[in-house]
Design a protein around this motif. Sequence first.
Motif, PDB file in Angstrom:
ATOM      1  N   ALA A 126       9.672 -13.598   5.817  1.00  0.00           N
ATOM      2  CA  ALA A 126      11.147 -13.299   5.615  1.00  0.00           C
ATOM      3  C   ALA A 126      11.086 -12.621   4.588  1.00  0.00           C
ATOM      4  O   ALA A 126      11.414 -11.441   4.506  1.00  0.00           O
ATOM      5  CB  ALA A 126      11.193 -14.568   4.862  1.00  0.00           C
ATOM      6  N   GLU A 143      26.823 -11.674  -0.251  1.00  0.00           N
ATOM      7  CA  GLU A 143      28.255 -11.990   0.719  1.00  0.00           C
ATOM      8  C   GLU A 143      29.601 -12.233   0.835  1.00  0.00           C
ATOM      9  O   GLU A 143      29.897 -13.182   1.069  1.00  0.00           O
ATOM     10  CB  GLU A 143      27.507 -12.765   2.697  1.00  0.00           C
ATOM     11  CG  GLU A 143      26.510 -11.455   2.822  1.00  0.00           C
ATOM     12  CD  GLU A 143      26.930 -12.133   4.931  1.00  0.00           C
ATOM     13  OE1 GLU A 143      27.822 -11.754   4.971  1.00  0.00           O
ATOM     14  OE2 GLU A 143      25.507 -12.194   4.801  1.00  0.00           O
ATOM     15  N   SER A 172      18.717 -17.291   9.167  1.00  0.00           N
ATOM     16  CA  SER A 172      19.453 -16.344   8.524  1.00  0.00           C
ATOM     17  C   SER A 172      20.837 -16.492   8.909  1.00  0.00           C
ATOM     18  O   SER A 172      21.463 -17.177   9.825  1.00  0.00           O
ATOM     19  CB  SER A 172      19.617 -15.414   8.663  1.00  0.00           C
ATOM     20  OG  SER A 172      19.919 -14.294   9.728  1.00  0.00           O
ATOM     21  N   GLY A 173      22.197 -15.806   7.152  1.00  0.00           N
ATOM     22  CA  GLY A 173      23.444 -16.654   7.844  1.00  0.00           C
ATOM     23  C   GLY A 173      24.040 -15.937   9.106  1.00  0.00           C
ATOM     24  O   GLY A 173      24.506 -16.334  10.288  1.00  0.00           O
ATOM     25  N   GLY A 174      23.563 -14.714   9.108  1.00  0.00           N
ATOM     26  CA  GLY A 174      23.842 -14.113  10.240  1.00  0.00           C
ATOM     27  C   GLY A 174      23.682 -14.540  12.111  1.00  0.00           C
ATOM     28  O   GLY A 174      24.398 -14.404  13.045  1.00  0.00           O
ATOM     29  N   LYS A 176      19.650  -5.857   8.121  1.00  0.00           N
ATOM     30  CA  LYS A 176      20.812  -6.268   9.470  1.00  0.00           C
ATOM     31  C   LYS A 176      20.143  -7.861   8.971  1.00  0.00           C
ATOM     32  O   LYS A 176      19.186  -8.163   8.103  1.00  0.00           O
ATOM     33  CB  LYS A 176      20.007  -6.042  10.855  1.00  0.00           C
ATOM     34  CG  LYS A 176      18.953  -6.169  11.292  1.00  0.00           C
ATOM     35  CD  LYS A 176      18.350  -5.141  12.112  1.00  0.00           C
ATOM     36  CE  LYS A 176      16.569  -5.116  12.517  1.00  0.00           C
ATOM     37  NZ  LYS A 176      16.751  -4.477  13.526  1.00  0.00           N
ATOM     38  N   ASN A 177      20.610  -8.816  10.075  1.00  0.00           N
ATOM     39  CA  ASN A 177      20.553 -10.461  10.043  1.00  0.00           C
ATOM     40  C   ASN A 177      18.907 -10.206  10.087  1.00  0.00           C
ATOM     41  O   ASN A 177      18.378  -9.801  10.484  1.00  0.00           O
ATOM     42  CB  ASN A 177      21.503 -10.505  11.649  1.00  0.00           C
ATOM     43  CG  ASN A 177      22.475 -10.779  10.488  1.00  0.00           C
ATOM     44  OD1 ASN A 177      23.197 -10.263  11.995  1.00  0.00           O
ATOM     45  ND2 ASN A 177      22.949 -10.840   9.502  1.00  0.00           N
ATOM     46  N   SER A 211      16.993  -9.709   7.412  1.00  0.00           N
ATOM     47  CA  SER A 211      15.955  -9.296   7.013  1.00  0.00           C
ATOM     48  C   SER A 211      15.738  -8.895   5.767  1.00  0.00           C
ATOM     49  O   SER A 211      14.590  -8.577   5.297  1.00  0.00           O
ATOM     50  CB  SER A 211      16.709  -7.885   6.808  1.00  0.00           C
ATOM     51  OG  SER A 211      18.070  -7.958   5.801  1.00  0.00           O
ATOM     52  N   GLY A 212      15.871 -10.498   5.189  1.00  0.00           N
ATOM     53  CA  GLY A 212      15.138 -10.855   4.000  1.00  0.00           C
ATOM     54  C   GLY A 212      16.383 -11.207   2.669  1.00  0.00           C
ATOM     55  O   GLY A 212      15.487 -11.423   1.651  1.00  0.00           O
ATOM     56  N   LYS A 213      17.358 -10.059   3.332  1.00  0.00           N
ATOM     57  CA  LYS A 213      17.971 -10.322   2.361  1.00  0.00           C
ATOM     58  C   LYS A 213      17.781 -11.400   0.833  1.00  0.00           C
ATOM     59  O   LYS A 213      17.668 -11.511  -0.206  1.00  0.00           O
ATOM     60  CB  LYS A 213      18.898  -9.461   2.359  1.00  0.00           C
ATOM     61  CG  LYS A 213      19.158  -8.849   2.926  1.00  0.00           C
ATOM     62  CD  LYS A 213      20.999  -8.530   3.371  1.00  0.00           C
ATOM     63  CE  LYS A 213      21.473  -8.891   3.978  1.00  0.00           C
ATOM     64  NZ  LYS A 213      21.155  -8.824   5.392  1.00  0.00           N
ATOM     65  N   SER A 214      19.007 -12.455   2.021  1.00  0.00           N
ATOM     66  CA  SER A 214      19.029 -13.703   1.246  1.00  0.00           C
ATOM     67  C   SER A 214      18.162 -14.249   0.568  1.00  0.00           C
ATOM     68  O   SER A 214      17.721 -14.800  -0.686  1.00  0.00           O
ATOM     69  CB  SER A 214      19.670 -14.786   1.585  1.00  0.00           C
ATOM     70  OG  SER A 214      20.833 -14.196   2.508  1.00  0.00           O
ATOM     71  N   THR A 215      16.564 -14.031   1.167  1.00  0.00           N
ATOM     72  CA  THR A 215      15.326 -15.243   0.554  1.00  0.00           C
ATOM     73  C   THR A 215      15.148 -13.924  -0.543  1.00  0.00           C
ATOM     74  O   THR A 215      14.692 -14.986  -2.192  1.00  0.00           O
ATOM     75  CB  THR A 215      13.928 -14.824   1.624  1.00  0.00           C
ATOM     76  OG1 THR A 215      14.531 -15.120   2.928  1.00  0.00           O
ATOM     77  CG2 THR A 215      13.271 -15.552   0.926  1.00  0.00           C
ATOM     78  N   THR A 246       6.776 -17.227   9.865  1.00  0.00           N
ATOM     79  CA  THR A 246       8.190 -15.733  10.107  1.00  0.00           C
ATOM     80  C   THR A 246       7.945 -15.727   9.111  1.00  0.00           C
ATOM     81  O   THR A 246       7.405 -16.016   8.053  1.00  0.00           O
ATOM     82  CB  THR A 246       9.692 -15.900   9.858  1.00  0.00           C
ATOM     83  OG1 THR A 246       9.916 -17.657  10.458  1.00  0.00           O
ATOM     84  CG2 THR A 246      10.478 -15.124   9.574  1.00  0.00           C
ATOM     85  N   HIS A 276      27.771  -6.977   4.575  1.00  0.00           N
ATOM     86  CA  HIS A 276      27.785  -6.154   6.075  1.00  0.00           C
ATOM     87  C   HIS A 276      28.747  -5.246   5.728  1.00  0.00           C
ATOM     88  O   HIS A 276      28.733  -4.800   6.342  1.00  0.00           O
ATOM     89  CB  HIS A 276      27.376  -7.207   6.377  1.00  0.00           C
ATOM     90  CG  HIS A 276      26.414  -8.557   6.679  1.00  0.00           C
ATOM     91  ND1 HIS A 276      24.969  -7.382   7.243  1.00  0.00           N
ATOM     92  CD2 HIS A 276      26.041  -9.186   6.236  1.00  0.00           C
ATOM     93  CE1 HIS A 276      24.046  -8.271   7.250  1.00  0.00           C
ATOM     94  NE2 HIS A 276      24.706  -9.531   6.990  1.00  0.00           N
ATOM     95  N   GLN A 333      25.099 -17.233   0.169  1.00  0.00           N
ATOM     96  CA  GLN A 333      25.580 -16.957   1.264  1.00  0.00           C
ATOM     97  C   GLN A 333      26.045 -17.822   1.854  1.00  0.00           C
ATOM     98  O   GLN A 333      27.332 -18.444   2.308  1.00  0.00           O
ATOM     99  CB  GLN A 333      24.842 -16.362   2.380  1.00  0.00           C
ATOM    100  CG  GLN A 333      25.648 -16.206   3.147  1.00  0.00           C
ATOM    101  CD  GLN A 333      24.349 -15.231   4.344  1.00  0.00           C
ATOM    102  OE1 GLN A 333      23.013 -15.393   4.104  1.00  0.00           O
ATOM    103  NE2 GLN A 333      24.900 -14.674   5.229  1.00  0.00           N
TER     104      GLN A 333
END
Lengths: 493, 298, 321, 321
Positions: free
Chosen positions: A17, A164, A394-396, A36-37, A39-43, A15, A196, A84
């Motif tokens: 990320a 989040e 990812s969390g979602g 969206k889930n 999409s690399g936000k947390s990373t 992947t 979100h 998260q």
Amino acid sequence: MVLELKNLRKTYPGTVAVTDLSVRFEGGKVHAIVGKNGSGKSTAIKMVAGAVMPDRGSISLDDRPLHLGSTFDAIHQGIATVYQELSLFPDLSVAENICFHELPHRGVRVDWAATRRRALDVLRELDLEVDPDTRVDSLSVGWQQLVEISKAINHDLKVLILDEPTSALSKDEVDQLFRVVRRIRDRGVIVLYISHRLQELPAIADTVTVLRDGDLVGRRTMTETTLAQIVSMMFGDVEHVRMTPTIPEQAEVALEVRNLTRKPWFEDISFSLRAGEILGIAGMLGSGRTELLRSIFGADSFDSGTVLVSGKPIRRPTPARLKLYGLAYTPENRKTQGLIQIQTVQENLTLAGKQSLSRRGVRNRTLERAAAMQQVNDLSIKISSLDTVVETLSGGNQQKVVVGNWLNDHPRVVLFDEPSRGIDVDAKQQIFRIIWRLSDDGIASIIVSTELEELLEVCHRILVLRDGTLQQEIVPGTVSVEALYNACIGVAQ
Amino acid sequence: AEEADKPYQIAGIIFQNDQFFQVIQEGMRAAAADYGVELVLGNSDNDPQQEIELVNTYTVRGVDAIVISPLSETASVQALQQAYSDGIAVVLYNSPLAADFPVSYLNSSQTQLGSSTGAAAADFVESLDGDTIRVAVLAFDSLLPEISDARVSGFIDTLRASTNKRVEIVSRQDGWLSEMALQTAGDILTANPDIDLIYAANEGGTVGSVQAVRNAGLAGQVKVFGIDATAQLAGFLLDDDDVLQAVTGQQPFIIGYDAVEAAVRHLNGESVEKTVIVPGVLLERQDPAGIQEWLADR
Amino acid sequence: MKRPRLEQYLMELILLALCVVFALTAPGFMRTRNLLNVMRNVALQGMIAFSMTAVIISGEIDLSVGSAVAFAGVIMAWLTQWFTSFGLPLAVGIPIAVILTLVASSVVGWTIAYMRNAFSVPTFITSLAYLTMLSGFANLITGGFPITSFPRWFNTLGGGSFLSVPVPALFLIVVFAAFEFIMNHTSFGRSIYAVGGNAEAARLNGINVKRVKYVLLSLTGCLAGVTGILVASQIMAGTPTVGRGWELQIISAVIIGGASLAGGAGRIRGTLIGIFFLGVIINGMTLLNISQYWQLVVRGALILIAILINNLRGLTGATRT
Amino acid sequence: MKRPRLEQYLMELILLALCVVFALTAPGFMRTRNLLNVMRNVALQGMIAFSMTAVIISGEIDLSVGSAVAFAGVIMAWLTQWFTSFGLPLAVGIPIAVILTLVASSVVGWTIAYMRNAFSVPTFITSLAYLTMLSGFANLITGGFPITSFPRWFNTLGGGSFLSVPVPALFLIVVFAAFEFIMNHTSFGRSIYAVGGNAEAARLNGINVKRVKYVLLSLTGCLAGVTGILVASQIMAGTPTVGRGWELQIISAVIIGGASLAGGAGRIRGTLIGIFFLGVIINGMTLLNISQYWQLVVRGALILIAILINNLRGLTGATRT
Ligand SMILES: Nc1ncnc2c1ncn2[C@@H]1O[C@H](COP(=O)(O)OP(=O)(O)OP(=O)(O)O)[C@@H](O)[C@H]1O
Ligand SMILES: Nc1ncnc2c1ncn2[C@@H]1O[C@H](COP(=O)(O)OP(=O)(O)OP(=O)(O)O)[C@@H](O)[C@H]1O
Ligand SMILES: [Mg+2]
Ligand SMILES: [Mg+2]
């Protein structure tokens, strides 16, 4: 103060990320990051927090490059993070968790009295009423989240990252949180805020940054954009499906709860649920919704009362027995209750339904694979293969696996505890669509959600739980969100 | 004993839960009954530290004598020295101590046990063709190095001394518990199917060796010589499969009995011999009557 | 923190009850000399047990401690012999030997952490491998025979008394106080709990998880070294057979004391109770002249009963999964 | 599942390399007789190891297996003796004794699960207490003396061969196949992995977590019973000293095979490799007549090296905490 990310890239086996992220965040503002889930936000924010090393690229604060070899470095440069997935120490007290980074010392000795005092100060500043001596693992997820936030605020802050933070909070806790965040922002701190819940953004965000598949799609000033624009930046176009509220008039009763009591959580709860019906349960944090669902499912014992499935009372309820009767339960904490983190997506998607996917106890991997694949497609779970380990999702996407797992068991009644926690607008719509589809097939659902709008959107009927007792029944369409909220907190119209 | 008519209290300490020490304890009990003394029994389980604890505990309990088989000739001195200076009589059995305060030392000379079996093996060796004898040894070097070594060298030295043939030790391994020895002896037999005899330095080793030879189908070709006499080993000697040839048994009952007796006599002010060798008994395949007699005596 | 005091001290009460029973039945149990004796006996395993408690709280384990004790004693005796053979006076040689032994022991513990940190080899495995390896080395160094190179005065360390308290018991008290302080009153101690409670969270909170493991395992190695030297002094020899099976006894004490093998929970004070519990059982039964075989049964049963009583009240960390 | 085949079989390759080394150096290593011998040797611990693998995957542990083996052998011999004293013919008495022994052994295992399920006592503790208790009982029953009550033909079970394959090896193959099937191809097997991976999630997924533990621990007890009977048959006596220390060897084999003590991960096939790895090391070193002391060192070192090589490729479950 300016935090600048330049050409950040992070790949995991199989992947990408974050592809190539360059963006600037100014001080004294709340910067929302949406996407969206997966999409690399947390990373992205983990790289800023020193928890993940970028493959390349740089991070600088006020044009001074930050060398973040570890979370320790980040914390000591004034970057605090609320992750998260919660990162508290369950065996330690609230006070110790809050002051964890800098326990007050006298000499080499930890000053416990001062620790407690400082924790109380922080809690008071946030208007949180919780005993600092409580062990963290005795708190509900929502309360743990608040402790987590208190911990971050305890610093000489330059950058505050919130991944989040509101996904487990109810409306007034969210307001409380926003007050605190604004106070921090006004000190000139750079606040990065992932969520979100797009409808929150106007209230809190100054700018919004949109990511898609690891790429920056764009950055807007909040006042100059609309939610619709943001959503289309995230997904292209999302079609919002409206439900056709049709429960067959004479549908039989699928689940009945009579005088269920479990003190001190809830008392004398009675209601019934017809086949195909979607029932929402609204209430504030700590109102006992989770406990109620768990007791119905047999996961916790209760003091008195009866649960009847298709008219039959269940004796000595356990999750195993209720599953046989066609009940399903998606728990609110996916990490500790929902998923087997070290197993693959396929295993996790077929666990609840494993019996029906085997013949006389012998597994059929072809069936398992097909069933898993179906959920992956239905719920658009973003994975590189069914053999991906759930831990790395990812969390979602993890949340979608929890829901998909139970759908594979072909239940007759599904209890959803916070089903949309941490999932994006699109996925939420997918889950709702599935709930409606289930309803059309005569499958009933109970939904517990902190997002009242969501309940109004999905359910046929909403019960309001307050202080452990059922207060009111509400039919969506007849009331506004405000009215429902007031019912939850017990304010008369 | 503070009061005159209070019986003596004697502590008997063993260091292992096996048959040999069981019988020693029986001997001690018999002597205690005969002499009307109170006997307390302890087991140090091969742990020098635990041995110290036991000795200390008994010292505090105020026993009159400690009858012990020390775990180590040197390392066990310290605690017993302390007991001795507290006025407790120390009687040794089975294993020695590098000190001169003990009242008496009763043992079957470990070397002599080996020699006895070695002498029996020498007769057999003479009957073989060829002038090299191939021997495998099962010992307990990592359990009790001193005793193990005495038994092995007793056997080998005697064998070498009483034959002109070359005695080659093709393998020396540890194996003192039956199931452990069974595996090791099995492995040794595979590596060296042409060995002439196995010498096992204790009961477990002997049982394991016999069963290994049987399992390997080498009965009649490879002979086993052992140490310790038990009903099971006596049975093996009487079996017609010609595997076990001879064992030398200690006389644990006598050792235990005499050790307590020595303690009592010393406490009574009588003189006791400083060193007593309780001879071993040799049980041989050629002498079924002797074996029957030994079995009947038990 | 808000529990009723009595319930919190349940394990202490069980120990007390046991002592009362023995005081009434076992001849000489209450004599001062016997109690000092019990202290001397538990002191050796006790020191290691405290360190093991910290290791277990941090979510790791060390099975090599028994062999490490033998190894240290043998090294100590061998070094002393070697120095003497050079004509070095013992008053100089022994202190140097002590230091070198402790360094060697600590390094051994450190390597267990190294395998964990650098190659993700669980400490369970490395220390299990060390259990055999160290015992092998101890045997190789001595050739199986005890090395008796110590002068008479060396016995004071393990066998002597100070103000009539056995010297090993003094060591025990010091080590106990040190660990009690570290675990409850220093940030390092708190980070041990954090690492064991949730290692990933600890990392995200900026704790140097690897360093915690290096320190704890080296410390455990070092204390096994101290114990090895004390044992060598007690028996005035370096013997490869000491310490056999200690690992399980020490871990028993830690768990009886309420620590959880899952990490994150446990108390040094609990372990102190645990080691005294085991020590008193053995001492009392020996004084009562209970048969060896029954001792095995009773000891196991008492451990179980103690944990059961404790668990029924839901008080011990042992209830965590 | 998509890994390159060679890497997945790394542990197998290490074992093969070891065999090649011994084939070249150790006299008689490659002889059929020797290989059959190795099979007979590993068979006993192997059967228990498979069951232990399942137990460890489910997140529990059983330290009592060594003593359980001794206990079963002693019960078996004692029952046989007792029946014989009633004049029951051995051809009837022995089968009944076998059945009773297996029932008793299973019940012992079951009680470990009972303590876990009903009182939350960790299996580590209960089985540790049983380790001493069962050994105590075995000694009490025999009075410390081996009971030699078996007829000659009884030796066939542990010592005999069928089509030149040692009988215990046949047992091993059957047990292996059964566990391989259960763990990989049945719904119950999935429950085991799920329970070990996350017990709470498993429970909420409708898995009867307690039942899984009852079944696995009873099964382990039963297999320890089978092994006890086979050992008794091999040495033609019920002896309380057998099985000592087996627990750690068996757990070593399981972990070398890639299982994780944290639960949730492990393979039966891995354990098979693990027990052969240990068995071959011991056999090879004995054939080479390596000194006892060096054997201890080399065995520990080889275990570590094997795990290291395996971990460096990041392939084994053993890398998890
Ligand atoms: N440790 C990991 N190993 C492998 N892949 C990972 C790992 N962590 C994240 N990923 C992958 O990286 C991608 C981005 O994940 P990330 O957690 O950043 O998404 P996100 O935007 O925060 O999503 P969500 O809104 O669902 O939390 C996902 O495809 C995820 O599966
Ligand atoms: N004032 C409070 N102080 C501390 N904890 C509280 C308080 N109020 C509620 N809680 C926690 O809230 C939990 C009860 O809420 P429960 O989970 O039953 O309800 P819920 O409505 O589902 O809430 P949540 O949204 O947190 O799941 C308890 O675990 C309790 O510890
Ligand atoms: Mg995320
Ligand atoms: Mg809830």
